[in-house]
Design a protein around this motif. Structure first.
Motif, PDB file in Angstrom:
ATOM      1  N   TYR A 220       0.591  -1.463  -0.098  1.00 45.85           N
ATOM      2  CA  TYR A 220       0.241  -0.152  -0.046  1.00 45.85           C
ATOM      3  C   TYR A 220       0.751   1.429   0.201  1.00 45.85           C
ATOM      4  CZ  TYR A 220      -3.813   3.077   1.242  1.00 45.85           C
ATOM      5  OH  TYR A 220      -4.286   3.991   0.636  1.00 45.85           O
TER       6      TYR A 220
ATOM      7  N   LEU B  70       4.368  -0.937   3.299  1.00 50.26           N
ATOM      8  CA  LEU B  70       3.470  -0.350   3.377  1.00 50.26           C
ATOM      9  C   LEU B  70       4.675   0.780   3.415  1.00 50.26           C
ATOM     10  CD1 LEU B  70       0.993   0.257   4.444  1.00 50.26           C
ATOM     11  CD2 LEU B  70       1.089   0.161   6.807  1.00 50.26           C
TER      12      LEU B  70
ATOM     13  N   GLN C 227       3.374   3.447   8.726  1.00 50.43           N
ATOM     14  CA  GLN C 227       3.731   2.358   9.606  1.00 50.43           C
ATOM     15  C   GLN C 227       3.039   1.653  10.990  1.00 50.43           C
ATOM     16  OE1 GLN C 227       5.709   0.120   8.761  1.00 50.43           O
ATOM     17  NE2 GLN C 227       5.978   0.732   6.838  1.00 50.43           N
TER      18      GLN C 227
END
Length: 222
Positions: free
Chosen positions: A114, A140, A145
């Motif tokens: 993502y 990510l 995070q």
């Protein structure tokens, strides 16, 4: 490196940047679409031709125009593509930063990466592509995070989500019992629903139902 990639993005400038980044990684075959319906058709045709895609990169939001479409969001497209090609690598490339929405994509749709669109997102996209080739761990964006360290919605299930969504579209607490019966959602007794709403208020430390909905919207639940 991936050989065949499909990109679903409806903004031309972003689309060009993504394609250029993939080309710089040495990916030769890159298809792109501006509609989720077309993404599904492309994936189906590639499977039939025995030339399936290795990677699907998609935005979540697609602007509505004159064309009538069946699949309006990237989430819907990803869900359908997961059924068609379960092992396909998928990266979401979006401005969306709502924690619940992103967690759901990882946990239910099993996306592999993502990337939050921003100043350095193209570089992150390149890193994500390289990462998921060599690792089973998802990628990510660094700015997101904190999402998997946040346990604020870990205890929320689909039933709770349905309650919040119905409240957010204007269904009152007193109307939820009949609404759930119409939708076939169980349990649907008034007492059960009231207890769940009370639990949700405590969980999110909401002062009232309006406050609860506001918090849920901030998290991407509603």
């Amino acid at each position: 490196m991936f050989k065949r990639v499909l990109v679903a993005e409806d903004i031309d400038s972003i689309n060009i940047g993504v394609i250029q980044a993939l080309s710089e990684l040495g990916i030769v075959h890159i298809d792109h679409v501006k509609y989720c319906d077309d993404a599904i058709l492309k994936v189906k045709k590639a499977i039939l031709d025995n030339t399936p895609y290795d990677l699907f990169i998609s935005d979540l939001s697609f602007e509505q125009d004159h064309r009538d479409v069946k699949i309006k969001t990237g989430e819907e497209a990803i869900q359908q593509i997961r059924i068609l090609q379960p092992k396909l690598k998928i990266i979401v490339y979006s401005v969306e930063d709502k924690s619940f929405r992103i967690k759901t994509l990882f946990e239910e749709s099993q996306i592999n990466g993502y990337i939050q669109k921003g100043r350095s997102s193209i570089d992150q996209l390149k890193m994500a592509v390289n990462h998921i080739i060599h690792s089973q761990e998802p990628y990510l964006s660094p700015s997101l995070q904190h999402i998997f360290k946040d346990n604020s919605n870990r205890e929320i299930d689909n039933y709770d989500v349905q309650i919040i969504k119905q409240l957010s579209i204007g269904i009152t607490q007193d109307e939820l019992e009949s609404r759930f019966k119409e939708l076939g959602i169980t349990p649907n007794s008034k007492s059960t629903i009231e207890k769940r709403i009370s639990k949700l208020k405590d969980h999110f430390r909401a002062n009232n139902t309006v406050h609860l909905i506001a918090i849920a919207k901030d998290l991407g639940i509603a």
